[in-house]
Scaffold this motif. Structure first.
Motif, PDB file in Angstrom:
ATOM      1  N   GLU A 104       7.516  -2.521  12.078  1.00  0.00           N
ATOM      2  CA  GLU A 104       7.385  -2.503  10.616  1.00  0.00           C
ATOM      3  C   GLU A 104       5.918  -2.348  10.213  1.00  0.00           C
ATOM      4  O   GLU A 104       5.595  -1.609   9.278  1.00  0.00           O
ATOM      5  N   ALA A 105       5.035  -3.047  10.933  1.00  0.00           N
ATOM      6  CA  ALA A 105       3.609  -2.971  10.617  1.00  0.00           C
ATOM      7  C   ALA A 105       3.062  -1.571  10.873  1.00  0.00           C
ATOM      8  O   ALA A 105       2.192  -1.094  10.126  1.00  0.00           O
ATOM      9  N   VAL A 106       3.551  -0.891  11.913  1.00  0.00           N
ATOM     10  CA  VAL A 106       3.097   0.467  12.205  1.00  0.00           C
ATOM     11  C   VAL A 106       3.517   1.422  11.092  1.00  0.00           C
ATOM     12  O   VAL A 106       2.739   2.304  10.677  1.00  0.00           O
ATOM     13  N   ARG A 107       4.739   1.254  10.588  1.00  0.00           N
ATOM     14  CA  ARG A 107       5.191   2.115   9.481  1.00  0.00           C
ATOM     15  C   ARG A 107       4.299   1.911   8.251  1.00  0.00           C
ATOM     16  O   ARG A 107       3.902   2.889   7.593  1.00  0.00           O
ATOM     17  N   ALA A 108       3.970   0.666   7.946  1.00  0.00           N
ATOM     18  CA  ALA A 108       3.094   0.389   6.807  1.00  0.00           C
ATOM     19  C   ALA A 108       1.689   0.936   7.057  1.00  0.00           C
ATOM     20  O   ALA A 108       1.034   1.462   6.147  1.00  0.00           O
ATOM     21  N   TYR A 109       1.237   0.829   8.303  1.00  0.00           N
ATOM     22  CA  TYR A 109      -0.088   1.345   8.662  1.00  0.00           C
ATOM     23  C   TYR A 109      -0.172   2.860   8.451  1.00  0.00           C
ATOM     24  O   TYR A 109      -1.176   3.362   7.923  1.00  0.00           O
ATOM     25  N   ARG A 110       0.868   3.557   8.846  1.00  0.00           N
ATOM     26  CA  ARG A 110       0.857   5.017   8.693  1.00  0.00           C
ATOM     27  C   ARG A 110       0.759   5.411   7.226  1.00  0.00           C
ATOM     28  O   ARG A 110       0.055   6.375   6.872  1.00  0.00           O
ATOM     29  N   THR A 111       1.452   4.660   6.370  1.00  0.00           N
ATOM     30  CA  THR A 111       1.374   4.944   4.939  1.00  0.00           C
ATOM     31  C   THR A 111      -0.038   4.709   4.417  1.00  0.00           C
ATOM     32  O   THR A 111      -0.607   5.556   3.699  1.00  0.00           O
ATOM     33  N   ARG A 112      -0.632   3.562   4.787  1.00  0.00           N
ATOM     34  CA  ARG A 112      -1.997   3.255   4.348  1.00  0.00           C
ATOM     35  C   ARG A 112      -2.992   4.272   4.906  1.00  0.00           C
ATOM     36  O   ARG A 112      -3.947   4.658   4.221  1.00  0.00           O
ATOM     37  N   ARG A 113      -2.753   4.709   6.132  1.00  0.00           N
ATOM     38  CA  ARG A 113      -3.649   5.676   6.750  1.00  0.00           C
ATOM     39  C   ARG A 113      -3.604   7.019   6.016  1.00  0.00           C
ATOM     40  O   ARG A 113      -4.648   7.662   5.801  1.00  0.00           O
ATOM     41  N   GLU A 114      -2.408   7.444   5.615  1.00  0.00           N
ATOM     42  CA  GLU A 114      -2.288   8.711   4.884  1.00  0.00           C
ATOM     43  C   GLU A 114      -2.980   8.635   3.522  1.00  0.00           C
ATOM     44  O   GLU A 114      -3.639   9.587   3.086  1.00  0.00           O
ATOM     45  N   ILE A 115      -2.822   7.464   2.854  1.00  0.00           N
ATOM     46  CA  ILE A 115      -3.492   7.280   1.561  1.00  0.00           C
ATOM     47  C   ILE A 115      -5.001   7.296   1.751  1.00  0.00           C
ATOM     48  O   ILE A 115      -5.744   7.927   0.983  1.00  0.00           O
ATOM     49  N   TRP A 116      -5.459   6.604   2.792  1.00  0.00           N
ATOM     50  CA  TRP A 116      -6.898   6.557   3.081  1.00  0.00           C
ATOM     51  C   TRP A 116      -7.437   7.955   3.379  1.00  0.00           C
ATOM     52  O   TRP A 116      -8.510   8.333   2.896  1.00  0.00           O
TER      53      TRP A 116
END
Length: 479
Positions: A104-116
Motif C-alpha cells: 500500500e505504501a509503494v502505491r502511495a509513493y508512486r503517486t507522490r513521486r509522479e506529482i513531484w
C-alpha cells in the motif's frame, strides 16, 4: 554422522515460558525434543536480538548480541515445517502484515513521486530558458534545491524472515542502525545453495554483531550499516549437510562458521508417534506467542528509534563467579587429551553461547535486574549439550555422502519391499522411486550396501547397467 550415544535434550533447563511451550508442541506434534528446542530458541532470539544485548564478564565488559545460529539435521518426515509453523506463527503473521502495508505504501509513493516529478518539470523548463537568456539563476537554483529535498522516499520493506539472498541483498536489508533479519528455512539446501553462503566470512561477522559493516559500491554510493542483528535457523537433511561440508567444509570449519551454530541431529521419532488425546488448548504455547507479539512490537519501534529497548544485560555477582569458573573448566579441557581437544573452535565459544541463551531466556521471561546464576546455569547446560552434539555428529563418526545414501536406500528397501516378503527387486524400479538421483548415486549406494553385506546384486547378462537387488537372507537361502 553418528547417531549412537545420543544424550537426551536438557528441556528441563529451559525457563518456564520456553519449557511450557515446548511441552505443548511436543505433545501436539511429537517431533524430536531437539527440533522443538532449536525452533523455540531461534524464535526467541529473532524477536529479542534487536531489543537487547548481553555483556560478557571479560575484557572490561564485552557487549555481544543475542542472535543465535541453529541447525537441525534430520531425515524427511520429522515434522520440521509443522513445528516451525506452530512456534513461529507470530513472526509469519507480522511479516504478512508488513508486506501488505508495504504494498500500500509503494502505491502511495508512486503517486507522490509522479506529482513531484510533474512539479519539477516546469522548474527545469524555466531554468533552461533563464540560462539561454543569460539571466541570473540563483533564485531558480534555490527553488530546485528545495524541490529536490522534498523528493519522496521509496518505502522500505522490513521483512524479518529471509531465505535465499545474495551478499549484497543481505547488506541492503541491514542498512541503517540495529536492523535485524532472521534466516529461517525448513529446506536447508536453499540456504546452503544461496549466493550469500559463498561468503561465509559475512555470516561470521554478523554473528559477532559488528558496530559497523560498510559496503562500498562501484557507483560511489555506500551503505551505512551499524549494529546489525541476524539469526539463522536451518532445518535440513543429513545428505545436504554432508554435501555442503564436502564442498565447503574446509572453509566452514577453518573460518569458524560451523562452530557458531547450535547443532542437533537426534534419532528419528518416526514409528513412535501414536495418536493421543490432546488438551483443547495449548496454554503454554499461547503464552509464548503472546510474549513474542509483545517483543515484535518493540522490534518495529526500534525501526523508528534505532535504539535498543534496554541497556545491555549484565550478570549478577554470583553469575559472574559461575561464568568464570565454567570458562576456566572449558579452557582446561582444551589441553591435549582433554574432552574439548577435538572441538576447540566450538568449545572456545561455549560461554558466549551460554551467555546469549541465558540473556534470551532472561529477557523473554520478562525478568527484572541482572541475569542470575540460575539462568546462566541453564544456559550453560543447553550450550554444553550442543557442544557434545557437535562432537558426536561431526567428529565421533563422520560418514560419507555415499554411506548416507546407502542408509537411506536400505530404509527404503525395507519399507517398500523386505517387510512385505519381496526379497528381490529390479534396479530400474528402485531408481525411479527411491529418491537417489542421478543413477550414479543409486549405484554408489548399492556398492556400499554390497560391501556391508546388507544386499547382493545379480547383473543382467544382456545389459550390465541393469541388475537385481536381493535381500541378503534371500540370497543365502537361494545358495
Amino acid at each position: 554422522m553418528n547417531l549412537h550415544d545420543h544424550e537426551k535434550y536438557p528441556v528441563d533447563s529451559f525457563t518456564p515460558r520456553l519449557f511450557e511451550a515446548g511441552m505443548d508442541v511436543r505433545q501436539a506434534i511429537q517431533a524430536p525434543d531437539a527440533l522443538v528446542a532449536l525452533v523455540l530458541l531461534s524464535a526467541a532470539s529473532s524477536v529479542c536480538q534487536r531489543s537487547v544485548d548481553v555483556v560478557l564478564p571479560v575484557a572490561g565488559g564485552l557487549v555481544r548480541p543475542t542472535s543465535l545460529f541453529t541447525m537441525f539435521i534430520g531425515e524427511s518426515g520429522e515434522r520440521r515445517s509443522a513445528v516451525d509453523a506452530l512456534i513461529s506463527a507470530p513472526i509469519y503473521e507480522r511479516d504478512e502484515h508488513a508486506t501488505k502495508a508495504h504494498d500500500e505504501a509503494v502505491r502511495a509513493y508512486r503517486t507522490r513521486r509522479e506529482i513531484w516529478s510533474a512539479a519539477k518539470r516546469p522548474i527545469l523548463k524555466r531554468l533552461k530558458k533563464t540560462i539561454a537568456d543569460g539571466l541570473p539563476i540563483d533564485q531558480l537554483e534555490h527553488e530546485l534545491e528545495e524541490h529536490n529535498a522534498k523528493e519522496p522516499t521509496r518505502p522500505r520493506l522490513r521483512r524479518m524472515i529471509r531465505q535465499d539472498m545474495t551478499s549484497t541483498a543481505v547488506y541492503e536489508a541491514l542498512a541503517g542502525d540495529r536492523e535485524g533479519i532472521s534466516f529461517i528455512t525448513d529446506e536447508g539446501q536453499m540456504m546452503f545453495d544461496s549466493a550469500s553462503m559463498r561468503n561465509l566470512g559475512l555470516y561470521n561477522k554478523l554473528w559477532d554483531g559488528p558496530r559497523t559493516l560498510p559496503l562500498d559500491r562501484a557507483n560511489d554510493t555506500n551503505l551505512s550499516i551499524h549494529n546489525p542483528r541476524v539469526s539463522i535457523n536451518i532445518m535440513t537433511h543429513p545428505v545436504v549437510v554432508h554435501r555442503f561440508i564436502q564442498k565447503r567444509g574446509d572453509v566452514a570449519h577453518g573460518s569458524g562458521t560451523l562452530a557458531r551454530f547450535l547443532i542437533a541431529m537426534p534419532p528419528s521419532e518416526k514409528g513412535n508417534r501414536m495418536l493421543r488425546d490432546l488438551s483443547p488448548t495449548l496454554a503454554g504455547l499461547e503464552k509464548f506467542q503472546e510474549r513474542m507479539r509483545e517483543l515484535l512490537k518493540e522490534y518495529d519501534q526500534i525501526s523508528v528509534s534505532g535504539k535498543p529497548a534496554l541497556d545491555p544485560l549484565k550478570f549478577d555477582d554470583n553469575a559472574i563467579s559461575l561464568w568464570r569458573r565454567a570458562a576456566d573448566d572449558v579452557e582446561l579441557e582444551l589441553r591435549p587429551g582433554g574432552m574439548c581437544e577435538e572441538v576447540g573452535d566450538v568449545a572456545s565459544k561455549l560461554m558466549e553461547m551460554a551467555s546469549r541463551i541465558a540473556a534470551i531466556m532472561h529477557y523473554f521471561e520478562g525478568y527484572d535486574g541482572d541475569i542470575t546464576e540460575d539462568t546462566l546455569r541453564r544456559g550453560i547446560d543447553i550450550a554444553k549439550w550442543h557442544l557434545h552434539e557437535f562432537h558426536r555428529v561431526f567428529v565421533a563418526s563422520i560418514s560419507s555422502p555415499e554411506e548416507l545414501d546407502a542408509d537411506m536406500l536400505l530404509r527404503y528397501l525395507h519399507k517398500r519391499y523386505w517387510r512385505f516378503g519381496v526379497h528381490e527387486v529390479d534396479s530400474r524400479e528402485v531408481s525411479h522411486n527411491c529418491g537417489l538421483r542421478p543413477k550414479i548415486r543409486l549405484d554408489s549406494a548399492v556398492d556400499v550396501l554390497c560391501r556391508r553385506g546388507d544386499i547382493y546384486v545379480v547383473s543382467d547378462e544382456k545389459d550390465k547397467r541393469k541388475y537385481k537387488i536381493s535381500h541378503r537372507h534371500a540370497f543365502a537361502q537361494a545358495s
